[in-house]
Motif scaffolding. Structure first.
Motif, PDB file in Angstrom:
ATOM      1  N   HIS A  94      -3.956  -4.663   7.089  1.00  0.00           N
ATOM      2  CA  HIS A  94      -4.538  -3.508   6.392  1.00  0.00           C
ATOM      3  C   HIS A  94      -3.531  -2.907   5.417  1.00  0.00           C
ATOM      4  O   HIS A  94      -2.599  -2.214   5.814  1.00  0.00           O
ATOM      5  CB  HIS A  94      -4.973  -2.442   7.414  1.00  0.00           C
ATOM      6  CG  HIS A  94      -5.783  -1.334   6.820  1.00  0.00           C
ATOM      7  ND1 HIS A  94      -7.113  -1.140   7.118  1.00  0.00           N
ATOM      8  CD2 HIS A  94      -5.459  -0.361   5.931  1.00  0.00           C
ATOM      9  CE1 HIS A  94      -7.569  -0.089   6.452  1.00  0.00           C
ATOM     10  NE2 HIS A  94      -6.584   0.409   5.722  1.00  0.00           N
TER      11      HIS A  94
ATOM     12  N   HIS B   5      -8.671   0.639  12.655  1.00  0.00           N
ATOM     13  CA  HIS B   5      -7.402   0.693  11.942  1.00  0.00           C
ATOM     14  C   HIS B   5      -6.686   1.994  12.295  1.00  0.00           C
ATOM     15  O   HIS B   5      -7.287   3.060  12.283  1.00  0.00           O
ATOM     16  CB  HIS B   5      -7.740   0.565  10.446  1.00  0.00           C
ATOM     17  CG  HIS B   5      -7.006   1.451   9.521  1.00  0.00           C
ATOM     18  ND1 HIS B   5      -5.678   1.271   9.230  1.00  0.00           N
ATOM     19  CD2 HIS B   5      -7.411   2.524   8.798  1.00  0.00           C
ATOM     20  CE1 HIS B   5      -5.310   2.203   8.358  1.00  0.00           C
ATOM     21  NE2 HIS B   5      -6.322   2.972   8.087  1.00  0.00           N
TER      22      HIS B   5
ATOM     23  N   ASP C 150      -0.759  -0.314   6.163  1.00  0.00           N
ATOM     24  CA  ASP C 150      -1.418   0.728   5.372  1.00  0.00           C
ATOM     25  C   ASP C 150      -0.607   1.035   4.099  1.00  0.00           C
ATOM     26  O   ASP C 150      -0.685   2.125   3.563  1.00  0.00           O
ATOM     27  CB  ASP C 150      -1.653   2.012   6.179  1.00  0.00           C
ATOM     28  CG  ASP C 150      -2.886   2.779   5.730  1.00  0.00           C
ATOM     29  OD1 ASP C 150      -3.734   2.201   5.015  1.00  0.00           O
ATOM     30  OD2 ASP C 150      -3.006   3.963   6.077  1.00  0.00           O
TER      31      ASP C 150
ATOM     32  N   GLU D  37     -12.620  -0.179   4.473  1.00  0.00           N
ATOM     33  CA  GLU D  37     -12.736   0.665   5.603  1.00  0.00           C
ATOM     34  C   GLU D  37     -13.877   1.659   5.474  1.00  0.00           C
ATOM     35  O   GLU D  37     -14.068   2.281   4.439  1.00  0.00           O
ATOM     36  CB  GLU D  37     -11.416   1.411   5.858  1.00  0.00           C
ATOM     37  CG  GLU D  37     -10.851   2.175   4.671  1.00  0.00           C
ATOM     38  CD  GLU D  37      -9.398   2.600   4.924  1.00  0.00           C
ATOM     39  OE1 GLU D  37      -9.144   3.333   5.887  1.00  0.00           O
ATOM     40  OE2 GLU D  37      -8.538   2.154   4.154  1.00  0.00           O
TER      41      GLU D  37
ATOM     42  N   HIS E  39      -3.180  -1.677   0.899  1.00  0.00           N
ATOM     43  CA  HIS E  39      -3.941  -1.295  -0.301  1.00  0.00           C
ATOM     44  C   HIS E  39      -3.161  -1.733  -1.539  1.00  0.00           C
ATOM     45  O   HIS E  39      -2.530  -0.922  -2.207  1.00  0.00           O
ATOM     46  CB  HIS E  39      -4.180   0.221  -0.313  1.00  0.00           C
ATOM     47  CG  HIS E  39      -5.014   0.698   0.833  1.00  0.00           C
ATOM     48  ND1 HIS E  39      -6.388   0.712   0.791  1.00  0.00           N
ATOM     49  CD2 HIS E  39      -4.670   1.146   2.064  1.00  0.00           C
ATOM     50  CE1 HIS E  39      -6.860   1.166   1.949  1.00  0.00           C
ATOM     51  NE2 HIS E  39      -5.833   1.437   2.735  1.00  0.00           N
TER      52      HIS E  39
HETATM   53 ZN   LIG Z   1      -6.383   2.209   4.676  1.00  0.00          ZN
END
Ligand SMILES: [Zn+2]
Length: 253
Positions: free
Chosen positions: A5, A154, A201, A93, A7
């Motif tokens: 996970h 998550h 994250d 998500e 970005h």
């Molecule tokens: Zn996230």
């Protein structure tokens, strides 16, 4: 090592995105980047196309944007996800975040959008990636009502609900918050290893402050191994295998 996970589409990587991905390739097996807002979708798909077999995408609308994308405004995006289903490994998500959403209408909008993501995941045959903050009970209630099976929570923080999560066969992904949060450390200790994944994250939650990258997933694994009094290699192998299975990633080359 797999970062389940992150970005990569965030502007934090605007200047050196490709070199960050190249350095990840040297140490990691794969990364799953999460597109959380429709405006980031084109860049997310571009990264998947540029890095086949290494960058995978999960796409959805973060609950924070639920009111912005209420009703038909999400339909257009869901149509795009249907068209690009082969480029997705998961839906999300999605979920509930009551931290900023205090009024009932905002929370209802989140629940509605969440349920529509669940329907889409079922339609596409993809697992769900869940963001859940200050809304644990409502979130798990909805997942149970909808009989969801392939679920990844998550950064889940509800240690008191771990029995329910594991009982449903749902997965949890941990990030560097385990370095400083007691409740996440307890989750790292108590979650069955077969249901545990690791993530960063990124670009958020750097263990050292500043911008994070998927490379710090190694710090997460080291910390989880320390907490569980287990070998780093064992935690790495298990969490990597869990991620491959959960996202149906192609077998290791
Ligand atoms: Zn996230």
């Amino acid at each position: 090592l797999i970062d389940s996970h992150c970005h990569l589409e965030q502007p934090d990587y605007g200047k050196d995105r490709e070199s960050v991905i190249e350095s990840c390739r040297r140490s990691l097996r794969a990364v799953v980047t999460c597109c959380a807002n429709p405006r980031d979708f084109p860049l997310t798909m571009e990264l998947v196309r540029k890095h086949p077999g290494f960058v995978f995408a999960s796409c959805g609308i973060h609950p924070e944007y639920a009111e912005e994308f209420a009703g038909s405004r999400s339909c257009e995006f869901f149509g795009l996800l249907r068209e690009n289903r082969d480029g997705l490994v998961a839906v999300g998500e999605t979920g509930l975040d009551y931290f900023w959403a205090k009024d009932p209408a905002a929370r209802e909008a989140q629940k509605d959008l969440f349920r529509r993501h669940i329907a889409l995941s079922r339609e596409l045959g993809k697992p769900l990636v869940i963001h859940c903050r200050d809304a644990f009970e409502d979130c798990l209630d909805i997942l149970e009502q909808e009989s969801c099976r392939r679920v990844l929570l998550h950064m889940f923080g509800g240690h008191h609900l771990l029995g329910r999560v594991a009982g449903n066969g749902w997965h949890v992904s941990l990030n560097n918050i385990v370095q400083r949060s007691k409740k996440h450390r307890k989750i790292a200790r108590d979650m069955p290893l077969g249901l545990l994944l690791t993530e960063t994250d990124s670009p958020w939650l750097s263990p050292e402050g500043g911008r994070n990258t998927p490379l710090s997933v190694e710090d997460v694994i080291r910390k989880v191994a320390e907490i569980r009094k287990a070998a780093i290699e064992g935690i790495d192998a298990a969490t990597t295998e869990n991620a491959v299975r959960f996202f149906s990633l192609p077998p290791m080359g």
